[in-house]
Scaffold this motif. Structure first.
Motif, PDB file in Angstrom:
ATOM      1  N   GLU A 100       0.845  -1.186   0.000  1.00 11.90           N
ATOM      2  CA  GLU A 100       0.000   0.000   0.000  1.00 11.90           C
ATOM      3  C   GLU A 100       0.882   1.238   0.000  1.00 11.90           C
ATOM      4  OE1 GLU A 100      -3.943   1.734   2.354  1.00 11.90           O
ATOM      5  OE2 GLU A 100      -2.820   0.031   3.159  1.00 11.90           O
ATOM      6  N   THR A 101       0.580   2.174  -0.872  1.00  7.02           N
ATOM      7  CA  THR A 101       1.368   3.410  -0.967  1.00  7.02           C
ATOM      8  C   THR A 101       0.440   4.634  -0.914  1.00  7.02           C
ATOM      9  OG1 THR A 101       1.293   3.369  -3.395  1.00  7.02           O
ATOM     10  CG2 THR A 101       3.193   2.337  -2.321  1.00  7.02           C
ATOM     11  N   SER A 102       1.052   5.764  -0.610  1.00 10.13           N
ATOM     12  CA  SER A 102       0.314   7.022  -0.545  1.00 10.13           C
ATOM     13  C   SER A 102       0.799   7.938  -1.663  1.00 10.13           C
ATOM     14  CB  SER A 102       0.544   7.704   0.812  1.00 10.13           C
ATOM     15  OG  SER A 102       0.033   9.024   0.816  1.00 10.13           O
ATOM     16  N   ARG A 103      -0.098   8.715  -2.236  1.00  5.61           N
ATOM     17  CA  ARG A 103       0.302   9.694  -3.240  1.00  5.61           C
ATOM     18  C   ARG A 103       1.052  10.836  -2.549  1.00  5.61           C
ATOM     19  NH1 ARG A 103      -5.587  12.511  -4.398  1.00  5.61           N
ATOM     20  NH2 ARG A 103      -5.371  14.244  -2.920  1.00  5.61           N
ATOM     21  N   SER A 104       1.785  11.581  -3.308  1.00  4.95           N
ATOM     22  CA  SER A 104       2.465  12.784  -2.792  1.00  4.95           C
ATOM     23  C   SER A 104       2.417  13.850  -3.880  1.00  4.95           C
ATOM     24  CB  SER A 104       3.908  12.467  -2.389  1.00  4.95           C
ATOM     25  OG  SER A 104       4.626  11.902  -3.481  1.00  4.95           O
ATOM     26  N   GLN A 105       1.234  14.315  -4.157  1.00  5.62           N
ATOM     27  CA  GLN A 105       1.000  15.275  -5.237  1.00  5.62           C
ATOM     28  C   GLN A 105       1.385  16.672  -4.777  1.00  5.62           C
ATOM     29  OE1 GLN A 105      -2.893  14.911  -7.009  1.00  5.62           O
ATOM     30  NE2 GLN A 105      -2.930  17.056  -7.629  1.00  5.62           N
ATOM     31  N   ASP A 106       2.143  17.389  -5.628  1.00  3.36           N
ATOM     32  CA  ASP A 106       2.533  18.749  -5.274  1.00  3.36           C
ATOM     33  C   ASP A 106       2.184  19.722  -6.401  1.00  3.36           C
ATOM     34  OD1 ASP A 106       5.045  19.359  -6.999  1.00  3.36           O
ATOM     35  OD2 ASP A 106       5.485  17.383  -6.176  1.00  3.36           O
ATOM     36  N   ASN A 107       2.412  21.003  -6.153  1.00  2.00           N
ATOM     37  CA  ASN A 107       2.001  22.052  -7.089  1.00  2.00           C
ATOM     38  C   ASN A 107       3.140  22.606  -7.932  1.00  2.00           C
ATOM     39  OD1 ASN A 107       3.252  23.243  -4.876  1.00  2.00           O
ATOM     40  ND2 ASN A 107       1.957  25.054  -4.864  1.00  2.00           N
ATOM     41  N   VAL A 108       4.246  21.852  -8.042  1.00  3.39           N
ATOM     42  CA  VAL A 108       5.397  22.302  -8.836  1.00  3.39           C
ATOM     43  C   VAL A 108       5.409  21.595 -10.182  1.00  3.39           C
ATOM     44  CG1 VAL A 108       7.921  22.230  -8.988  1.00  3.39           C
ATOM     45  CG2 VAL A 108       6.816  22.916  -6.852  1.00  3.39           C
ATOM     46  N   VAL A 109       5.622  22.351 -11.232  1.00  2.58           N
ATOM     47  CA  VAL A 109       5.857  21.796 -12.567  1.00  2.58           C
ATOM     48  C   VAL A 109       7.308  22.092 -12.910  1.00  2.58           C
ATOM     49  CG1 VAL A 109       5.254  21.866 -14.999  1.00  2.58           C
ATOM     50  CG2 VAL A 109       3.459  22.132 -13.253  1.00  2.58           C
ATOM     51  N   THR A 110       8.100  21.044 -13.061  1.00  2.84           N
ATOM     52  CA  THR A 110       9.531  21.221 -13.311  1.00  2.84           C
ATOM     53  C   THR A 110       9.776  22.089 -14.548  1.00  2.84           C
ATOM     54  OG1 THR A 110      10.197  19.182 -12.219  1.00  2.84           O
ATOM     55  CG2 THR A 110      11.648  19.996 -13.935  1.00  2.84           C
ATOM     56  N   GLY A 111      10.698  23.031 -14.387  1.00  4.74           N
ATOM     57  CA  GLY A 111      11.040  23.928 -15.480  1.00  4.74           C
ATOM     58  C   GLY A 111      10.238  25.213 -15.494  1.00  4.74           C
ATOM     59  N   SER A 112       9.277  25.340 -14.583  1.00 10.22           N
ATOM     60  CA  SER A 112       8.433  26.524 -14.560  1.00 10.22           C
ATOM     61  C   SER A 112       9.090  27.667 -13.798  1.00 10.22           C
ATOM     62  CB  SER A 112       7.081  26.192 -13.915  1.00 10.22           C
ATOM     63  OG  SER A 112       6.372  25.245 -14.689  1.00 10.22           O
ATOM     64  N   THR A 113       8.538  28.862 -14.011  1.00  5.45           N
ATOM     65  CA  THR A 113       8.978  30.057 -13.303  1.00  5.45           C
ATOM     66  C   THR A 113       7.837  30.540 -12.421  1.00  5.45           C
ATOM     67  OG1 THR A 113      10.489  30.699 -15.080  1.00  5.45           O
ATOM     68  CG2 THR A 113       9.814  32.424 -13.542  1.00  5.45           C
ATOM     69  N   TYR A 114       8.149  30.826 -11.170  1.00  7.54           N
ATOM     70  CA  TYR A 114       7.135  31.242 -10.202  1.00  7.54           C
ATOM     71  C   TYR A 114       7.515  32.557  -9.543  1.00  7.54           C
ATOM     72  CZ  TYR A 114       5.546  26.397 -10.671  1.00  7.54           C
ATOM     73  OH  TYR A 114       5.106  25.196 -11.173  1.00  7.54           O
ATOM     74  N   GLY A 115       6.525  33.180  -8.918  1.00  5.49           N
ATOM     75  CA  GLY A 115       6.749  34.437  -8.229  1.00  5.49           C
ATOM     76  C   GLY A 115       7.418  34.243  -6.881  1.00  5.49           C
ATOM     77  N   VAL A 116       7.803  35.361  -6.271  1.00  3.42           N
ATOM     78  CA  VAL A 116       8.587  35.328  -5.033  1.00  3.42           C
ATOM     79  C   VAL A 116       7.801  34.814  -3.839  1.00  3.42           C
ATOM     80  CG1 VAL A 116      10.151  37.167  -5.781  1.00  3.42           C
ATOM     81  CG2 VAL A 116       8.037  37.754  -4.529  1.00  3.42           C
ATOM     82  N   GLY A 117       6.474  34.736  -3.968  1.00  5.65           N
ATOM     83  CA  GLY A 117       5.663  34.225  -2.865  1.00  5.65           C
ATOM     84  C   GLY A 117       5.335  32.752  -2.981  1.00  5.65           C
ATOM     85  N   MET A 118       5.975  32.042  -3.902  1.00  4.54           N
ATOM     86  CA  MET A 118       5.640  30.644  -4.144  1.00  4.54           C
ATOM     87  C   MET A 118       5.856  29.786  -2.901  1.00  4.54           C
ATOM     88  SD  MET A 118       4.452  28.511  -6.238  1.00  4.54           S
ATOM     89  CE  MET A 118       4.385  26.778  -6.686  1.00  4.54           C
ATOM     90  N   ILE A 119       4.828  29.037  -2.547  1.00  2.00           N
ATOM     91  CA  ILE A 119       4.884  28.041  -1.475  1.00  2.00           C
ATOM     92  C   ILE A 119       4.660  26.686  -2.121  1.00  2.00           C
ATOM     93  CG2 ILE A 119       3.738  27.144   0.585  1.00  2.00           C
ATOM     94  CD1 ILE A 119       3.130  29.996   1.414  1.00  2.00           C
TER      95      ILE A 119
END
Length: 406
Positions: free
Chosen positions: A147-166
């Motif tokens: 049994e495993t658990s997902r670990s979904q996050d909000n990062v897309v590799t190669g993207s550029t984000y603003g200074v407030g990115m969490i």
């Protein structure tokens, strides 16, 4: 007289032969009386030679040799009545497993959990207080998770984000071993910025630095959850690396009382935009929020606002950028008059910018320009609203929590 002397000599010789025969048989004669060099078996070791010393140190390795389907967390190397001097651990590919001996010399631990679905060879050496050495070894295999658990996050590799990115992880189920999970997610920033995580409940982990990111920073995220037991019998199931870059520093401050939004980019005020925020009945949240998604034209309906009467609506809203999970947006407003913006707050909690008619809005309107200039991770601060302070777990609003309690 000669015959008497001859007989005496013979008697003495016979006695010597008997003694020699008795000594060869392993009887009472000292080993020094055995056959001289060059005859028989040679002299034995002196009776005073010391036996090999036994170390008082006792090395213990768990799991025991031959164990199959062991949990990675069951692996332990320790010693009593001594200190460890060397520990080597290799996997089935012959690769060394990094680890270190504790400062007190009593245990050894791997730098990260042992891999699941693998086998290991372990050899540990130790010495007691007198320097007498001992060793132990073990060979065992680890379990394959069922049994495993997902670990979904909000990062897309190669993207550029603003200074407030969490960076936010959603595990989809309650996590028991929160410390182990947080420790398995590490950040590597090009400017050395340190990142810390905070659990928003027991299924979501948000990670950020103490202050906003610096523009131009490159960030690598190392996720090593595959062999971490996140809950009893449940493993993380994923090892991966992700990366992103921090773009411009855009921080926009909405003054709900003044009906304006001052846009600051890279430390300079670049424009002041007339806005209409939440009405007295539905005020906009105060606090620091972050653009968590650029959704283009979004379908918004009052069906998601229980008891909203009058004022029901069902709209296609252009240039929509989400600020909270509960439904706060910065978006285009193409149904209110031009005079509304900069003078009155009429929305149901969102921040509205003037836009042109049509589902897509205009291309040269205040809403369109702000949308095009914005990126996920940009900061939007709301002040002087009659609304409550936004909760840290509502969207990427963790900046509203002090670092000391983060």
């Amino acid at each position: 007289m000669r015959s008497i002397r001859f007989g005496a000599a013979l008697a003495v010789g016979t006695t010597m032969l008997l003694a020699t025969a008795c000594g060869s048989g392993g009887g009472h004669v000292d080993s020094a009386s055995s056959h001289p060099a060059g005859g028989g078996t040679g002299p034995a070791a002196p009776a005073s030679s010391a036996a090999p010393k036994t170390s008082a140190a006792v090395v213990d390795i768990e799991p025991k040799s031959g164990t199959q389907d062991a949990a990675p967390s069951a692996f332990k190397v320790g010693v009593t009545s001594g200190k460890l001097t060397q520990v080597t651990v290799t996997d089935k590919a012959g690769q060394s497993v990094p680890g270190s001996i504790a400062a007190d010399g009593l245990s050894w631990a791997p730098a990260s959990p042992l891999a699941v679905s693998d086998s290991f060879q372990v050899k540990a050496e130790a010495a007691d207080a007198n320097g007498v050495a001992t060793s132990a070894s073990s060979s065992f295999s680890t379990l394959t998770p069922t049994e495993t658990s997902r670990s979904q996050d909000n990062v897309v590799t190669g993207s550029t984000y603003g200074v407030g990115m969490i960076v936010s992880f959603d595990f989809g189920r309650p996590i028991k071993n929160t410390k182990a999970v947080a420790g398995a997610i590490t950040f590597e920033a090009s400017d050395g910025t340190q990142v810390k995580g905070h659990w928003m409940g027991n299924q979501r982990l948000d990670l950020r630095p103490e202050n906003f990111w610096k523009p131009g920073t490159t960030v690598k995220v190392h996720i090593r959850l595959k062999s971490v037991e996140v809950a009893p019998g449940v493993y993380g199931g994923s090892d991966r690396d992700e990366s992103f870059t921090i773009g411009h520093a855009q921080i926009s401050t909405v003054d709900a009382a003044a009906h304006t939004m001052v846009v600051q980019r890279d430390g300079q005020d670049v424009e002041t935009v007339p806005i209409s925020s939440g009405s007295n009945d539905h005020p906009t949240y105060n606090g620091t929020m972050v653009i968590e998604a650029k959704e283009g034209t979004a379908h918004m309906t009052s069906a998601s606002v229980p008891g909203l009467k009058p004022g029901e609506y069902d709209l296609q809203v252009p240039h929509s950028m989400r600020l909270t999970d509960s439904g706060t947006y910065v978006h285009g407003n193409n149904w209110s008059s031009h005079a509304t913006f900069g003078s009155v707050n009429v929305s149901h909690g969102c921040v509205g910018l003037e836009d042109a008619p049509g589902d897509q809005g205009g291309t040269d309107t205040p809403a369109a320009k702000f949308y095009d200039a914005s990126q996920v991770g940009d900061v939007v601060k709301v002040v002087n609203s009659k609304g409550d302070q936004v909760a840290p777990d509502n969207g990427l609003s963790g900046w509203n929590m002090p670092w000391s309690t983060w």
